[in-house]
Scaffold this motif. Structure first.
Motif, short mmCIF file in Angstrom:
data_model
loop_
_atom_site.label_atom_id
_atom_site.label_comp_id
_atom_site.label_asym_id
_atom_site.label_seq_id
_atom_site.Cartn_x
_atom_site.Cartn_y
_atom_site.Cartn_z
N LYS A 47 -7.60 -1.26 -10.25
CA LYS A 47 -7.05 -1.86 -9.03
C LYS A 47 -6.01 -3.11 -9.71
N ILE A 91 -2.83 -1.08 -10.81
CA ILE A 91 -2.04 -0.99 -9.47
C ILE A 91 -1.39 -1.96 -9.37
N ARG A 110 -2.62 5.60 -6.60
CA ARG A 110 -4.30 6.01 -6.26
C ARG A 110 -4.74 7.47 -6.27
N ASP A 132 0.99 -1.06 -0.07
CA ASP A 132 -0.10 0.06 -0.02
C ASP A 132 0.87 1.03 0.09
#
Length: 244
Positions: A129, A132, A121, A114
């Protein structure tokens, strides 16, 4: 000679023209930077060195649009960015610039995955998603930490945390990496590993502008500049970039 020809055929990724930065109080004017003339070319590895208080951090802050000059002009990919609003600066910074800081600046509550995903993001391209995940995995593999995606920063060594910070800086595919004393909080072995990653990235075509106080690491760059009392003193050494 080959490098001079190479530069002549390329436009500058970053360019400063007569750029100065002055900090003022009621009684005093302090010049942090004086009439800086600087070009950074695509694929180049530039190091800027100098003593504490010479203006290195101020220069890097302006290069990264974290601060604005008092006078002069600054161009990124040919666009004058000297007088942007905060929102405009943030948009260009997010799209064009990757940062690697001495202090890592990772978020302890987030996983390695993250932390690296954060720039995507907020990216203007709004990746899915799946996109990413693919980009984050690829960047962590590139720095040798694909097996640590679910760990928290506190579970990593200092050298590993800096490698996570490098992956985060790369994930949005910036035009240039700005690197501020990347080994300042590392032991010599970890510092050497981080510097080797930066060299490998540059050999693969990544443009790097690095501030460092360590002459060993400055010598790894293809071009070296010296900053003293807010003034660039010119090149102190030049070698041919491997990807020229």
């Amino acid at each position: 000679m080959a490098e001079q020809i190479n530069k002549a055929l390329k436009s500058a990724v970053l360019e400063m023209k007569g750029l100065s930065k002055v900090f003022e109080t009621d009684e005093l004017q302090t010049y942090a930077l004086r009439s800086i003339e600087l070009k950074v070319y695509s694929g180049e590895y530039l190091s800027i060195s100098g003593p504490s208080g010479c203006g290195k951090s101020t220069l890097l802050s302006i290069l990264g649009l974290l601060d604005m000059p008092t006078s002069g002009e600054y161009f990124i990919d040919g666009v004058n960015v000297s007088k942007l609003t905060l929102n405009q600066a943030a948009e260009i910074r997010n799209a064009k610039i990757g940062f690697i800081f001495q202090s890592f600046n990772l978020i302890d509550e987030l996983s390695v995955f993250d932390n690296v995903a954060l720039p995507l993001r907020y990216h203007h391209s709004k990746p899915s998603k799946h996109e990413i995940a693919e980009k984050v995995k690829a960047c962590l593999e590139k720095v040798g930490l694909g097996h640590r995606m679910s760990h928290k920063p506190s579970q990593l060594s200092g050298g590993q945390q800096q490698r996570v910070a490098i992956a985060r800086a790369l994930v949005a595919e910036p035009t240039i990496l700005l690197v501020d004393e990347p080994t300042g909080n590392l032991d010599s072995k970890s510092g050497d590993q981080v510097m080797q990653i930066l060299t490998d990235l540059n050999n693969g075509g990544t443009t790097i502008c690095m501030v460092t106080h360590d002459p060993r690491y400055a010598d790894m760059a293809s071009r070296q500049l010296k900053l003293l009392d807010g003034e660039l003193l010119g090149e102190i050494a030049v070698k041919e970039p491997l990807n020229a």
